[in-house]
Scaffold this active site. Structure first.
Site, PDB file in Angstrom:
ATOM      1  N   GLY A  80       0.865  -1.069  -0.145  1.00 36.47           N
ATOM      2  CA  GLY A  80      -0.129  -0.116   0.078  1.00 36.47           C
ATOM      3  C   GLY A  80       0.861   1.201  -0.068  1.00 36.47           C
ATOM      4  O   GLY A  80       1.956   1.327  -0.368  1.00 36.47           O
ATOM      5  N   ASN A  81       0.227   2.472   0.112  1.00 33.25           N
ATOM      6  CA  ASN A  81       1.178   3.571   0.200  1.00 33.25           C
ATOM      7  C   ASN A  81       0.180   4.601   1.231  1.00 33.25           C
ATOM      8  O   ASN A  81      -0.702   4.094   1.862  1.00 33.25           O
ATOM      9  CB  ASN A  81       1.057   4.433  -1.141  1.00 33.25           C
ATOM     10  CG  ASN A  81      -0.350   4.591  -1.728  1.00 33.25           C
ATOM     11  OD1 ASN A  81      -0.943   5.634  -0.886  1.00 33.25           O
ATOM     12  ND2 ASN A  81      -0.802   3.834  -2.561  1.00 33.25           N
ATOM     13  N   ARG A  82       1.102   5.680   1.470  1.00 30.14           N
ATOM     14  CA  ARG A  82       0.756   6.508   2.779  1.00 30.14           C
ATOM     15  C   ARG A  82      -0.577   7.424   2.435  1.00 30.14           C
ATOM     16  O   ARG A  82      -0.696   8.505   3.315  1.00 30.14           O
ATOM     17  CB  ARG A  82       1.843   7.063   3.368  1.00 30.14           C
ATOM     18  CG  ARG A  82       2.670   6.138   4.134  1.00 30.14           C
ATOM     19  CD  ARG A  82       4.067   6.703   4.269  1.00 30.14           C
ATOM     20  NE  ARG A  82       3.809   7.805   5.335  1.00 30.14           N
ATOM     21  CZ  ARG A  82       4.534   8.929   5.198  1.00 30.14           C
ATOM     22  NH1 ARG A  82       5.701   9.022   4.782  1.00 30.14           N
ATOM     23  NH2 ARG A  82       4.170   9.701   6.244  1.00 30.14           N
TER      24      ARG A  82
END
Ligand code: CTP
Length: 424
Positions: A220-222
């Site tokens: 995922g990412n932030r």
């Protein structure tokens, strides 16, 4: 503030009981409210309840009050018509222009803005017939509020739940340029927004995609989704019908938007493509994973089986924005985002210009991100690159004010597109 003549149409669904609260709020706002229930709505809520709450007589039948030509009089006198809940059947009838009951006649006999709040089971909402009917209504300028995602009447949950009465009241009043009173304070920030996206359809993707590795893990990412949500909210306040394609948001979706929930880049691509087909504006604010695991393990990956190291094979995801940019999209404004870590301002802008051209977007919004910059913050600082590669505007401040600055540029781009293609 002058008193509006508001017709509230109520159709036959369990959520009809929430119409009571909607009517009450509109009455408390000082408006003259006439409830027009369908016969089936009265199976859920009795006529005396609507009469008591609206403080007006309630009629359902076409052949009552013929002498006063009631079947057209109610619609002609209305400043605003709100239908909540609207069943799949009613939406189909509205799309077809049927007038086999008092509500159908009222709608057809009226030039007032129409606001429709659907409520039904997810399967019915997602059925291509309903989606086509809703698209047609939107095309005619009808404002669709919701449906919300949540618990439905049975054990099921998903999109189909009637929006909360406060949200419907606020969206309906906003449609006729009225700021809701403090009772609907959650959207009070709508008040100063210009209504320059009225009748426009805006698609916003927000959040960050998650690419599953196994049943419990993902890449995922932030991205928190806050900037995308702020844009969706601002577009709605400016009168647009908004579809929010929501990828794993950290905060709740704004009221009054149609929300499509997705997890992965491929799901996001599908949802955006579907919504973009009829959109005037597509804002790709989501952080889309460029790669996904080549295969997803059916079982949880065990470290004992992987040893001291684990090599993952990744494959490229489609570039959704570039795909839209490559396809002919006359009159549709595509807005891309670039989150870059480049510290030098000039080089940052060069990266953004190159990215805009590579994606075929009309506008590109660039901001700097880092370990402590950009993500999940409530403030943002952006530059917007236009079609001639110039910096059209720079904006900083709350994500809401940045959202409005972006939409200011979008609105002038829409005017430009209309001038360039007068037959669009
Ligand atoms: N985007 C997309 N599909 C992807 C990746 C990104 O539509 N598979 C969109 C994003 O929503 C955003 C813009 O493209 O609007 C960001 O561009 P991108 O090239 O993905 O930025 P980075 O991931 O920062 O790219 P790079 O790593 O190449 O700099």
């Amino acid at each position: 503030m002058s008193r509006l003549n508001i017709v509230v149409g109520v159709t036959g669904g369990i959520a009809a009981y929430k119409a009571v609260s909607l009517v009450r709020q509109l009455v408390l706002e000082g408006h003259d409210v006439h409830v027009v229930p369908t016969e089936s709505a009265l199976r859920f809520v009795g006529r005396p309840t609507f009469e008591a709450i609206s403080r007006n007589p309630v009629h359902t039948e076409l052949y009552e009050g013929v002498a006063e030509v009631r079947h057209v009089a109610i619609g002609q006198a209305a400043d605003l018509i709100v239908i909540a809940p609207a069943t799949a059947n009613t939406i189909a009838k509205l799309a077809a222009g049927l007038a086999d009951d008092l509500l159908g006649n009222t709608v057809l006999a009226s030039r007032a803005p129409l606001v429709v709040a659907p409520a039904m089971h997810t399967e019915m909402w997602q059925h291509p017939a309903t989606q086509a009917n809703v698209a047609l209504l939107r095309e005619r300028g009808v404002t669709i509020v919701g449906p919300a995602v949540g618990q439905l009447t049975g054990a099921d949950s998903g999109p189909g739940r009637l929006e909360e009465p406060e949200t419907i009241a606020a969206a309906a009043l906003a449609r006729v340029g009225r700021a809701p009173s403090e009772a609907s304070a959650s959207t009070a920030s709508d008040a100063p927004a210009p209504r320059d996206l009225e009748g426009r359809r805006v698609v916003v993707s927000a959040g960050g995609t998650r690419e599953p590795l196994d049943p419990v893990r993902f890449l995922g990412n932030r991205s928190s989704g806050k900037q995308g949500i702020a844009i969706a909210e601002a577009a709605r306040a400016r009168g647009a019908s908004v579809t929010l394609v929501a990828a794993n948001l950290e905060v709740g979706a704004p009221a009054g938007c149609e929300v499509r929930t997705v997890q992965t880049a491929l799901e996001l691509q599908h949802a955006v493509a579907e919504a973009a087909a009829t959109a005037d504006v597509v804002v790709m604010a989501a952080a889309v994973a460029d790669y996904r695991p080549a295969s997803v393990s059916e079982q949880k990956i065990k470290k004992d089986a992987s040893g001291d190291g684990l090599v993952l094979e990744l494959v490229r995801n489609p570039d959704i924005l570039a795909g839209l940019g490559r396809a002919p999209h006359d009159g549709t404004v595509l807005v891309g985002f670039a989150a870059e870590t480049e510290p030098d301002d000039d080089r940052l802008l060069e990266l953004a210009r190159a990215k805009r051209r590579a994606k075929g977007a009309e506008l590109l919004v660039v901001n700097r991100v880092g370990w402590n910059e950009g993500f999940a913050a409530d403030d943002n600082r952006v530059a917007i690159i236009g079609r001639d590669d110039a910096v059209v505007t720079e904006a900083h401040g709350s994500k809401a004010s940045v959202a409005h600055a972006i939409l200011d540029v979008v609105v002038s781009e829409l005017h430009h597109a209309a001038e360039a293609a007068p037959n669009h």
